[in-house]
Design an enzyme around this catalytic site. Structure first.
Site, PDB file in Angstrom:
ATOM      1  N   ASP A 204       0.872  -1.182   0.000  1.00 38.46           N
ATOM      2  CA  ASP A 204       0.000   0.000   0.000  1.00 38.46           C
ATOM      3  C   ASP A 204       0.907   1.230   0.000  1.00 38.46           C
ATOM      4  O   ASP A 204       1.408   1.641   1.050  1.00 38.46           O
ATOM      5  CB  ASP A 204      -0.893  -0.021   1.242  1.00 38.46           C
ATOM      6  CG  ASP A 204      -1.841   1.186   1.278  1.00 38.46           C
ATOM      7  OD1 ASP A 204      -2.422   1.503   0.226  1.00 38.46           O
ATOM      8  OD2 ASP A 204      -1.968   1.805   2.343  1.00 38.46           O
TER       9      ASP A 204
ATOM     10  N   GLU B  99      -2.180  -1.254  -5.146  1.00 36.92           N
ATOM     11  CA  GLU B  99      -3.451  -0.596  -5.419  1.00 36.92           C
ATOM     12  C   GLU B  99      -3.267   0.363  -6.592  1.00 36.92           C
ATOM     13  O   GLU B  99      -2.268   1.075  -6.667  1.00 36.92           O
ATOM     14  CB  GLU B  99      -3.905   0.174  -4.172  1.00 36.92           C
ATOM     15  CG  GLU B  99      -5.352   0.619  -4.233  1.00 36.92           C
ATOM     16  CD  GLU B  99      -5.798   1.289  -2.932  1.00 36.92           C
ATOM     17  OE1 GLU B  99      -7.002   1.321  -2.677  1.00 36.92           O
ATOM     18  OE2 GLU B  99      -4.936   1.781  -2.193  1.00 36.92           O
TER      19      GLU B  99
ATOM     20  N   ASP C  59      -2.051   1.169   7.254  1.00 37.05           N
ATOM     21  CA  ASP C  59      -1.420   0.890   5.949  1.00 37.05           C
ATOM     22  C   ASP C  59      -1.039  -0.582   5.825  1.00 37.05           C
ATOM     23  O   ASP C  59      -1.030  -1.141   4.729  1.00 37.05           O
ATOM     24  CB  ASP C  59      -0.168   1.757   5.775  1.00 37.05           C
ATOM     25  CG  ASP C  59      -0.428   3.174   6.241  1.00 37.05           C
ATOM     26  OD1 ASP C  59      -0.331   3.404   7.465  1.00 37.05           O
ATOM     27  OD2 ASP C  59      -0.763   4.012   5.397  1.00 37.05           O
TER      28      ASP C  59
END
Lengths: 168, 168
Positions: free
Chosen positions: B7, B68, B141
């Protein structure tokens, strides 16, 4: 003093290494561009940039790396892609223990042409003149990278003179 | 199959390695976040991310890396910065010979919660449940990175079943 300029792009990433000689002349040691194939995955492309820029740094041993600090005239999606290339270029520099200096397009044009709103062609023309080259460096990304390197050398030289004046 | 989710962020970059066991259970092998100090230069920060993510890859040997794919809810300047971190994360993967898969936030939420518009807390809760953890992974995170890894495992498993069904 020897500086490597990098002009990051998602298609071509230009590079150029410039030396400021003792007599004040500027010498182009190398310039070119890493061409990225759209057929490769982004991570494969980033690996190619990292490897090629790292090889140029190893070969020409610049004292500093300079890149363009550009964020306008971009949309969010292209900024993210350009950022990926930039991150890898900065990593190539820091992996070799080099500092990265960033200059805005305005600063680069002012340093090279003496006019912040200069056209791309004027910058290329001045780069060719300042480096005493017989023709404009190709591709344009290579010329842009040389302009960034020249900008760093001019800015550093000005700072040095300023420091010397203040010191003396 | 073992997947590392990353992330990316300019403050914290989360990571998590998840294994899909033969019995279909998901196992969290490690998770955490690389914290980036704003006092360091950007190139120094990128070097830290590259080194730490590379070390996690070396230690846990994932088969794939998933990140992502986010570009909305960003302005151009923050997209450029996030892109730099992303580029270095992707390079850490490709340097280890790994493929990088990208998933949209909608796909990740759908895969983990079963609902694309799920709240962050719902995602964290489901990650904790699916990995049979005693508490929600910290920092957030790290939980997000685990969600990305779970999304890749679910998506791959679905594709496998589809291929098997078509093949048979």
């Amino acid at each position: 003093m020897r500086v490597m300029g990098i002009d990051c792009g998602t298609g071509y990433t230009g590079y150029g290494v410039v030396e400021l000689c003792r007599d004040g002349k500027l010498l182009c040691l190398t310039c070119g561009a890493v061409k990225l194939s759209a057929r490769e995955s982004m991570s494969a492309r980033l690996a190619i940039i990292f490897k090629q820029l790292g090889a140029i740094i190893q070969e020409h041993r610049p004292d500093n790396v300079a890149i363009e600090d550009v964020f306008y005239a971009l949309n969010v999606k292209s900024a993210l892609k350009l950022g990926q290339v930039r991150g890898v270029a900065m990593l190539a520099a820091s992996s070799a223990g080099l500092q990265v200096s960033e200059y805005s397009p305005l600063t680069i044009k002012s340093a090279v042409v003496g006019y912040g709103r200069a056209e791309k062609q004027q910058v290329q023309h001045m780069v060719t003149q300042l480096l005493n080259l017989t023709e404009i460096p190709e591709p344009p990304d290579a010329a842009d990278a040389l302009a960034i390197a020249i900008c760093h050398l001019h800015t550093s030289a000005t700072l040095e003179r300023h420091r010397a004046a203040v010191g003396g």
